[in-house]
Design a protein around this motif. Structure first.
Motif, PDB file in Angstrom:
ATOM      1  N   HIS A 156       0.827  -1.219   0.000  1.00 46.09           N
ATOM      2  CA  HIS A 156       0.000   0.000   0.000  1.00 46.09           C
ATOM      3  C   HIS A 156       0.859   1.268   0.000  1.00 46.09           C
ATOM      4  O   HIS A 156       0.514   2.244   0.648  1.00 46.09           O
ATOM      5  CB  HIS A 156      -0.931   0.022   1.218  1.00 46.09           C
ATOM      6  CG  HIS A 156      -1.885  -1.127   1.267  1.00 46.09           C
ATOM      7  ND1 HIS A 156      -2.562  -1.474   2.422  1.00 46.09           N
ATOM      8  CD2 HIS A 156      -2.288  -2.009   0.324  1.00 46.09           C
ATOM      9  CE1 HIS A 156      -3.322  -2.524   2.176  1.00 46.09           C
ATOM     10  NE2 HIS A 156      -3.176  -2.858   0.898  1.00 46.09           N
ATOM     11  N   LEU A 157       1.949   1.237  -0.753  1.00 50.67           N
ATOM     12  CA  LEU A 157       2.843   2.388  -0.801  1.00 50.67           C
ATOM     13  C   LEU A 157       2.752   3.155  -2.116  1.00 50.67           C
ATOM     14  O   LEU A 157       2.713   4.385  -2.121  1.00 50.67           O
ATOM     15  CB  LEU A 157       4.291   1.940  -0.575  1.00 50.67           C
ATOM     16  CG  LEU A 157       5.341   3.046  -0.652  1.00 50.67           C
ATOM     17  CD1 LEU A 157       5.162   4.045   0.488  1.00 50.67           C
ATOM     18  CD2 LEU A 157       6.756   2.449  -0.634  1.00 50.67           C
ATOM     19  N   LEU A 158       2.716   2.441  -3.235  1.00 48.69           N
ATOM     20  CA  LEU A 158       2.828   3.112  -4.532  1.00 48.69           C
ATOM     21  C   LEU A 158       1.736   4.143  -4.760  1.00 48.69           C
ATOM     22  O   LEU A 158       1.971   5.168  -5.405  1.00 48.69           O
ATOM     23  CB  LEU A 158       2.795   2.082  -5.663  1.00 48.69           C
ATOM     24  CG  LEU A 158       4.083   1.297  -5.948  1.00 48.69           C
ATOM     25  CD1 LEU A 158       3.909   0.471  -7.200  1.00 48.69           C
ATOM     26  CD2 LEU A 158       5.289   2.207  -6.061  1.00 48.69           C
ATOM     27  N   HIS A 159       0.529   3.895  -4.241  1.00 48.12           N
ATOM     28  CA  HIS A 159      -0.569   4.818  -4.536  1.00 48.12           C
ATOM     29  C   HIS A 159      -0.374   6.194  -3.887  1.00 48.12           C
ATOM     30  O   HIS A 159      -1.083   7.143  -4.229  1.00 48.12           O
ATOM     31  CB  HIS A 159      -1.922   4.209  -4.129  1.00 48.12           C
ATOM     32  CG  HIS A 159      -2.150   4.129  -2.654  1.00 48.12           C
ATOM     33  ND1 HIS A 159      -2.056   2.959  -1.951  1.00 48.12           N
ATOM     34  CD2 HIS A 159      -2.496   5.073  -1.746  1.00 48.12           C
ATOM     35  CE1 HIS A 159      -2.321   3.174  -0.673  1.00 48.12           C
ATOM     36  NE2 HIS A 159      -2.606   4.465  -0.533  1.00 48.12           N
ATOM     37  N   HIS A 160       0.584   6.310  -2.987  1.00 51.00           N
ATOM     38  CA  HIS A 160       0.862   7.617  -2.385  1.00 51.00           C
ATOM     39  C   HIS A 160       1.617   8.546  -3.338  1.00 51.00           C
ATOM     40  O   HIS A 160       1.769   9.733  -3.044  1.00 51.00           O
ATOM     41  CB  HIS A 160       1.691   7.447  -1.108  1.00 51.00           C
ATOM     42  CG  HIS A 160       0.923   6.826   0.025  1.00 51.00           C
ATOM     43  ND1 HIS A 160       0.166   7.566   0.901  1.00 51.00           N
ATOM     44  CD2 HIS A 160       0.783   5.534   0.403  1.00 51.00           C
ATOM     45  CE1 HIS A 160      -0.394   6.757   1.795  1.00 51.00           C
ATOM     46  NE2 HIS A 160      -0.035   5.520   1.503  1.00 51.00           N
ATOM     47  N   TYR A 161       2.093   8.028  -4.466  1.00 52.78           N
ATOM     48  CA  TYR A 161       2.941   8.788  -5.375  1.00 52.78           C
ATOM     49  C   TYR A 161       2.269   8.977  -6.725  1.00 52.78           C
ATOM     50  O   TYR A 161       1.453   8.150  -7.151  1.00 52.78           O
ATOM     51  CB  TYR A 161       4.273   8.055  -5.585  1.00 52.78           C
ATOM     52  CG  TYR A 161       5.087   7.910  -4.321  1.00 52.78           C
ATOM     53  CD1 TYR A 161       6.061   8.841  -3.988  1.00 52.78           C
ATOM     54  CD2 TYR A 161       4.873   6.842  -3.446  1.00 52.78           C
ATOM     55  CE1 TYR A 161       6.806   8.716  -2.823  1.00 52.78           C
ATOM     56  CE2 TYR A 161       5.605   6.707  -2.287  1.00 52.78           C
ATOM     57  CZ  TYR A 161       6.579   7.646  -1.979  1.00 52.78           C
ATOM     58  OH  TYR A 161       7.299   7.521  -0.822  1.00 52.78           O
ATOM     59  N   ASP A 162       2.647  10.057  -7.420  1.00 54.14           N
ATOM     60  CA  ASP A 162       2.183  10.200  -8.794  1.00 54.14           C
ATOM     61  C   ASP A 162       2.938   9.196  -9.672  1.00 54.14           C
ATOM     62  O   ASP A 162       3.865   8.511  -9.205  1.00 54.14           O
ATOM     63  CB  ASP A 162       2.337  11.636  -9.296  1.00 54.14           C
ATOM     64  CG  ASP A 162       3.785  12.120  -9.334  1.00 54.14           C
ATOM     65  OD1 ASP A 162       4.703  11.306  -9.548  1.00 54.14           O
ATOM     66  OD2 ASP A 162       4.007  13.330  -9.154  1.00 54.14           O
ATOM     67  N   ASP A 163       2.563   9.093 -10.934  1.00 59.63           N
ATOM     68  CA  ASP A 163       3.111   8.039 -11.785  1.00 59.63           C
ATOM     69  C   ASP A 163       4.632   8.115 -11.902  1.00 59.63           C
ATOM     70  O   ASP A 163       5.323   7.093 -11.810  1.00 59.63           O
ATOM     71  CB  ASP A 163       2.475   8.099 -13.177  1.00 59.63           C
ATOM     72  CG  ASP A 163       1.021   7.650 -13.175  1.00 59.63           C
ATOM     73  OD1 ASP A 163       0.502   7.312 -12.086  1.00 59.63           O
ATOM     74  OD2 ASP A 163       0.404   7.623 -14.251  1.00 59.63           O
TER      75      ASP A 163
END
Length: 257
Positions: A156-163
């Motif tokens: 559940h980490l990647l969704h905190h960042y833009d692409d």
């Protein structure tokens, strides 16, 4: 990373078709800001731990890690397994990995990397019975380990960042891992959003937790988007698949050699 916090409903809820719903990167989670008191943050983090256990967030990551680190590979190195978990939160995944290794009688060093001081403090407090676990309070982009890790995980980490930032993060994880990386996140869809909306209200009375859970879905990726993100990160052979709990799992080879 600076997030814009908002309590408005994601625009894609009223979209004509799930495939046309874009990521809502303009929405921010309250845990990523400074509006919550320490006590409120601890309550939300506790609710997240319960949600991870109830939704079986850990088993797919541990199974993928086990496949990457077969016993033959472990015995040939003659040293403890080194695993890092990025965005470790309060350390529920690092403790689960340590427990898995303990059951298999495998020597392991598990490092939880968490930039939030409240979450890192809770992770240390909750991990006192896990001597294999070390928690580092540091931004992963500034983290300089003394030696590479065998496997690097993230939940559940990647969704905190833009692409772009998410692709850079994947690339850095692969560059610091000898064997591979294992990344799991929510799969964005109308059904995932509706399930999250209902389940978090059954689990907790925390309004910030309700808000952040739904924003997490709105910011997340589809399987196709995550595959494209891996390609942009220079990981063309990454494998992306759906796993239980309305999640997607990415595994890719490490680059540290």
């Amino acid at each position: 990373m600076v997030f814009t916090r908002s309590v408005k409903r994601p625009a894609w809820r009223s979209g004509p078709h799930p495939l046309s719903w874009p990521r809502q990167t303009g929405l921010g989670e309250l845990l990523d800001g400074d509006e919550l008191s320490e006590a409120e943050r601890i309550r939300v983090l506790a609710a997240l731990r319960r949600a991870n256990v109830m939704s079986c967030a850990h088993p797919p990551i541990i199974a993928a890690t086990s496949r990457l680190l077969d016993r033959t590979h472990i015995e040939s190195t003659g040293r403890p397994i080194r695993v890092a978990d990025i965005g470790a939160g309060t350390g529920d995944l690092v403790r689960a990995i340590a427990s898995w290794a303990r059951r298999r009688k495998l020597p392991v060093e598990v490092v939880g990397i968490e930039m939030d001081p409240v979450a890192a403090g809770e992770a240390r407090r909750l991990s006192t019975d896990s001597p294999e676990v070390v928690v580092e309070q540091v931004d992963f982009t500034e983290f300089r380990p003394c030696q590479p890790f065998d496997v690097i995980t993230a939940l559940h980490l990647l969704h905190h960042y833009d692409d772009r930032a998410a692709a850079d993060l994947l690339r850095r994880m692969a560059e610091m891992a000898r064997t591979g990386v294992v990344v799991s996140d929510l799969a964005r869809s109308r059904l995932t959003y509706l399930e999250a909306w209902v389940l978090v209200r059954l689990m907790s009375r925390s309004a910030p937790f309700h808000h952040d859970a739904c924003v997490s879905v709105a910011r997340s990726f589809t399987a196709q988007e995550l595959q494209e993100l891996a390609r942009r990160a220079g990981l063309p052979n990454a494998l992306v698949k759906r796993v239980p709990g309305r999640r997607i799992l990415l595994t890719a080879a490490g680059m540290a050699g």
